[in-house]
Design a protein around this motif. Structure first.
Motif, PDB file in Angstrom:
ATOM      1  N   CYS A 299      38.958  41.112  43.897  1.00 23.63           N
ATOM      2  CA  CYS A 299      39.719  41.729  44.980  1.00 23.63           C
ATOM      3  C   CYS A 299      39.094  41.336  46.318  1.00 23.63           C
ATOM      4  N   PRO A 300      39.859  40.697  47.192  1.00 23.23           N
ATOM      5  CA  PRO A 300      39.293  40.278  48.479  1.00 23.23           C
ATOM      6  C   PRO A 300      38.850  41.462  49.332  1.00 23.23           C
ATOM      7  N   HIS A 343      47.139  39.168  41.825  1.00 27.03           N
ATOM      8  CA  HIS A 343      46.168  40.269  41.831  1.00 27.03           C
ATOM      9  C   HIS A 343      46.701  41.487  42.593  1.00 27.03           C
ATOM     10  N   CYS A 347      46.398  45.818  41.675  1.00 26.76           N
ATOM     11  CA  CYS A 347      45.121  46.387  42.129  1.00 26.76           C
ATOM     12  C   CYS A 347      45.362  47.661  42.938  1.00 26.76           C
ATOM     13  N   ARG A 349      43.203  49.166  44.852  1.00 25.48           N
ATOM     14  CA  ARG A 349      42.609  49.034  46.186  1.00 25.48           C
ATOM     15  C   ARG A 349      43.586  48.285  47.102  1.00 25.48           C
ATOM     16  N   CYS A 350      44.161  47.206  46.578  1.00 24.09           N
ATOM     17  CA  CYS A 350      45.131  46.441  47.364  1.00 24.09           C
ATOM     18  C   CYS A 350      46.350  47.297  47.707  1.00 24.09           C
TER      19      CYS A 350
END
Ligand SMILES: [Zn+2]
Length: 899
Positions: A299-300, A343, A347, A349-350
């Motif tokens: 995850c970036p 992703h 995700c 978080r995203c």
């Protein structure tokens, strides 16, 4: 291409853009069976520490040269691997080393002291240095060439096999060019020195970056004397190569500054250093050991990523400090894509970031068709390959999910697409700041995505996050007809760099054509450092230009031009701000991938830009975001080719037109919003009712190689129309306009409206119901193109007339459309860059062109009405008559100095 760069960077450190090894294969010419009659043998005559006998290995190919490595070992006549010093090996068949021997090959020979392994006991050999090797080459057993190579700093020597010069037998040309690498490098340097016998000032202000590979010294290992890609261990070879680089104006290095030091010329190459962290992406942090993937799962936005990023930054800063160049630029990531695709949809978080992102963009729950933010999730944009969604046909090449069928989901689709760039850009701002504190610029090497359809990263959104302090892109288009797109890319870059106060850099690729024009085009738009990508040399790297005497001369000529003109060009600005803006809406690009408009709007826009250049109308390129921010008062005309435009941008455009602006668009232009919904709010401004596109053909995406003809069949008779007394043809489709309040300026042959103008407030909106850019490009797409003849002036006028009628700023107007002019000023100095982009098809090459010089080029100078004298860098003083000068002839580039 990128994955090759990644793999190579593991082995060779910061291997910048180690791309397109395929080029090597391109270079291979006709076959020859002559190689089957050729043999060579070697003998070592010296080695330190002294040896009674040595082992001699050879290898050929791979390691940056394309293909895979072929290896072998020389033996004595009685097949023993230990060869006494001074004794010839047995003959080695050259076909075993160079294969069919069709192109140039650069075999390496390594002398070692490795003992022959007997049973299980084995002791390591000592590292040899200061070796000397004699070579003998024979055809049908008859020796025709001998030479010696030395390796004062190690144990590798190499030679050059000029396969292209081998006919059905050894020719004198072949024998002359069959040399050790030391002779090869010396001859290259001598040939260039002979072509330019007079000394000339070289650029001191611009950073000109060079690349040298192939050298190794010291013990074996990654950078040792017979490590990966090492072709020689001879500082004299380096010294020759660096002398050649100096003649190309090179004063800085990518990565291997140590090679300049080894050659004793390090001080001459420390103007600008382009170093790491390198071409690998920070997402490598998430890579699983032993697994290589194009995009590691991670995850970036993972908080664990930033400490890793900052650690890499610290290390890179140390490396830059150790180099001690006058200017240091740090590369981080090459041909950048986006750091999260599928992703994002999975995700948590995203998803949370996505909700914040939407709220920051003032998107409401109502817009999204939801009642609570918890329900809002990123749209699943990417159809995982090869599993397609049941009953849904995925876009075949992109893996993108099809466009949703409702406004709310479409809006989510759009913003999820944009989040991919956000996820990428947000990785770097702290790194950029840390580098900046150390006096180092941080840049990503951008592929030429706005001229290629294919990458997901949006330059504007990326740089708006302030991830970099330098803007750098690479020039890559191979087809002569697309080389002027460098100006398009550089204008986009100029806009971004101006907005964020960044310096600009560029990779100029001489072997892709037009090195001088490309150089001047990007410099005139603000570039202060560029790499001649890439010198190589040929024996160390494919995709290089050092093997071409013609290109070396062109590059040396361009460097001399820059040496003479840099006081005018370095840090020069446009003489005045363009009064025309050009917008390629990102929304159109996103939707062009999955809607019925296919690639058309994206490809169309590039040629609309070129038509403006051909009419000598300078532009500022704006992003949709900049449109939305307003501040448009300076512009007289705004060109917005493309179907989709953000609603907030559209609203700002309407206000600006009402206040007196002229907006121009073409087929299906401004007909939809960012959620791919009909932009009915624009109809009043355009004076049109329904928007309906009619298609009878397609356009292929341009991606680096050959420009293809438009696919067009059964064009209706109604595709023709008259404009300025010329009969024009709408290519691949049209929009028969349905005026409500607009007046009709031209009609198709079947009587339907083709071009309209609508008065709106104090301004006007002009719509050309054709793919005007693609139609403009239709003829030049033929296989025997002639650029000067193939662009229809009437179509050019159809596009550019609104700017010309509004008397938008056109400071210098050459009489030839294919000669671009860029008017510049720097303090009290003024100058005009002239760039000739006119080519005809070159014989025997699908893409390369033959430059068409111009005679008696008239240049009108309305932007320089106070000019007292005009001087050409190439021709000296020019006679100024009625506000115009005539340049006797123009080959590729010139600079007019106005006083
Ligand atoms: Zn995530």
């Amino acid at each position: 291409m990128k994955h090759i760069a990644l793999i190579l960077s593991i082995f060779s450190g910061m291997s910048l853009l180690a791309q397109e090894q395929i080029d090597k294969a391109d270079a291979r010419g006709k076959g020859s069976t002559a190689v089957e009659r050729l043999h060579f043998r070697v003998r070592a005559t010296k080695a330190i520490p002294e040896q009674n006998s040595v082992r001699i290995n050879w290898r050929c190919g791979g390691e940056g040269l394309g293909g895979s490595v072929i290896k072998g070992e020389c033996v004595t006549d009685d097949k023993q691997p230990q060869i006494p010093l001074g004794v010839w090996s047995s003959w080695v068949a050259l076909k075993d080393v160079v294969g069919s021997g069709r192109g140039w090959s650069f075999p390496s020979v390594v002398v070692t002291s490795e003992p022959v392994i007997k049973g299980k006991s084995s002791r390591p050999g000592v590292t040899l240095s200061d070796i000397a090797v004699d070579f003998e080459f024979a055809q049908n057993g008859k020796v025709f060439k001998q030479f010696s190579e030395i390796a004062p700093k190690g144990s590798t020597v190499g030679f050059v096999f000029p396969g292209s010069a081998l006919a059905d037998q050894v020719t004198p040309e072949f024998a002359d060019q069959l040399n050790g690498i030391s002779t090869h490098a010396r001859l290259r340097r001598e040939r260039l020195e002979k072509a330019f016998p007079e000394a000339a000032p070289m650029p001191k202000l611009f950073g000109i970056i060079g690349h040298i590979g192939g050298y190794g010294e010291g013990p074996p290992g990654l950078r040792g004397s017979h490590g990966f890609g090492v072709r020689h261990c001879n500082p004299t070879v380096l010294a020759d190569e660096f002398r050649t680089l100096r003649m190309l104006g090179v004063n800085g290095m990518v990565d291997r500054i140590g090679f300049a030091d080894a050659a004793g010329v390090g001080a001459d190459f420390r103007h600008t250093f382009w170093g790491g962290p390198g071409s690998g992406e920070p997402m490598a942090f998430f890579a699983k050991p032993g697994k290589s993937a194009e995009m590691p799962d991670g995850c970036p936005y993972d908080p664990a990523l930033k400490p890793y990023v900052m650690d890499r930054v610290e290390k890179a800063i140390e490396e830059h400090r150790a180099v001690g160049a006058k200017q240091s630029w740090a590369l981080w990531d090459d041909e950048m894509g986006v750091y999260a695709k599928d992703h994002i949809a999975t995700c948590e978080r995203c998803a949370s970031v996505f909700r914040d992102y939407l709220r920051a963009k003032k998107v409401t729950l109502q817009d999204l068709g939801k009642t609570s933010w918890e329900e809002v999730k990123p749209y699943p944009l990417w159809v995982p390959k090869p599993i397609a969604v049941k009953g849904v046909k995925p876009a075949p090449t992109t893996g993108l999910a099809p466009a949703p069928d409702n406004a709310a989901d479409s809006l989510r689709y759009y913003y999820t697409y944009r989040l991919m760039t956000h996820a990428t850009g947000q990785v770097f701002p702290e790194a950029a700041m840390k580098f900046s504190e150390a006096g180092i610029k941080l840049y990503a090497m951008q592929g030429p995505t706005p001229s290629w359809q294919g990458a997901s990263l949006d330059w504007n959104e990326f740089y708006d996050l302030k991830p970099n302090t330098a803007f750098v892109f690479e020039t890559s288009n191979r087809d002569a007809r697309t080389w002027q797109w460098e100006s398009y890319l550089a204008d986009i870059g100029r806009g971004i760099a101006t907005r964020h106060d960044m310096v600009q850099g560029c990779l100029v690729k001489p072997h892709r054509g037009a090195p001088a024009q490309r150089m001047l085009s990007v410099i005139a738009r603000g570039t202060r450092a560029f790499e001649w990508y890439t010198y190589g040399p040929d024996y160390s790297k494919g995709d290089s230009f050092s093997q071409s005497p013609e290109l070396l001369e062109q590059v040396a000529q361009a460097a001399r031009f820059l040496g003479k003109t840099e006081s005018y060009l370095y840090a020069a600005k446009f003489a005045s701000r363009p009064e025309v803006a050009f917008v390629t809406p990102r929304s159109s690009e996103i939707w062009s991938r999955v809607t019925d408009l296919s690639l058309t709007t994206f490809e169309n826009a590039k040629w609309v830009y070129l038509a403006l250049m051909h009419a000598h109308v300078p532009v500022e390129v704006l992003s949709e975001q900049q449109l939305a921010e307003g501040k448009l008062d300076h512009y007289k005309v705004i060109y917005i080719p493309g179907a989709h435009l953000r609603r907030d941008s559209a609203s700002a455009v309407r206000a600006w037109v009402r206040a007196g602006g002229t907006v121009w668009t073409d087929a299906s232009g401004l007909s939809r919003d960012e959620a791919n919904q009909p932009a009915t709010a624009m109809n009043e401004m355009l004076g049109l009712a329904n928007r309906q596109l009619e298609s009878w053909g397609t356009c292929e995406a341009y991606h680096a190689a050959e420009l293809k003809a438009l696919n067009e069949k059964n064009a209706p008779a109604g595709a023709e129309f008259l404009w300025e007394k010329s009969k024009l043809h709408a290519s691949i489709g049209r929009e028969s306009l349905e005026p409500k309040t607009a007046e009709i300026l031209a009609t198709f042959a079947d009587g339907k409206p083709a071009v309209t103008r609508n008065r709106y407030g104090k301004g006007q909106a002009i719509v050309a119901g054709i793919w005007s850019g693609l139609s403009y490009s239709a003829k030049v797409r033929r296989s025997d193109f002639d650029m000067r003849a193939d662009f229809d002036p009437a179509l050019c006028a159809l596009i550019a007339n609104p700017a010309i009628e509004r008397q938008a700023y056109r400071p210098a107007i050459p009489s030839d459309p294919l000669v671009e002019s860029v008017s510049l000023s720097k303090e009290d100095q003024r100058s005009i860059a002239l760039i000739n982009w006119a080519y005809t098809k070159a014989k025997g090459d699908l893409t390369k062109g033959t430059l068409q010089p111009v005679q008696h080029l008239q240049v009108k100078l309305p932007g320089f009405s106070d000019a007292k004298s005009v001087r050409s860098i190439n021709h000296g003083p020019l006679k100024l008559t009625n506000g115009a000068v005539t340049v006797p002839s123009l080959n590729d580039i010139d600079l007019l100095i106005v006083e």
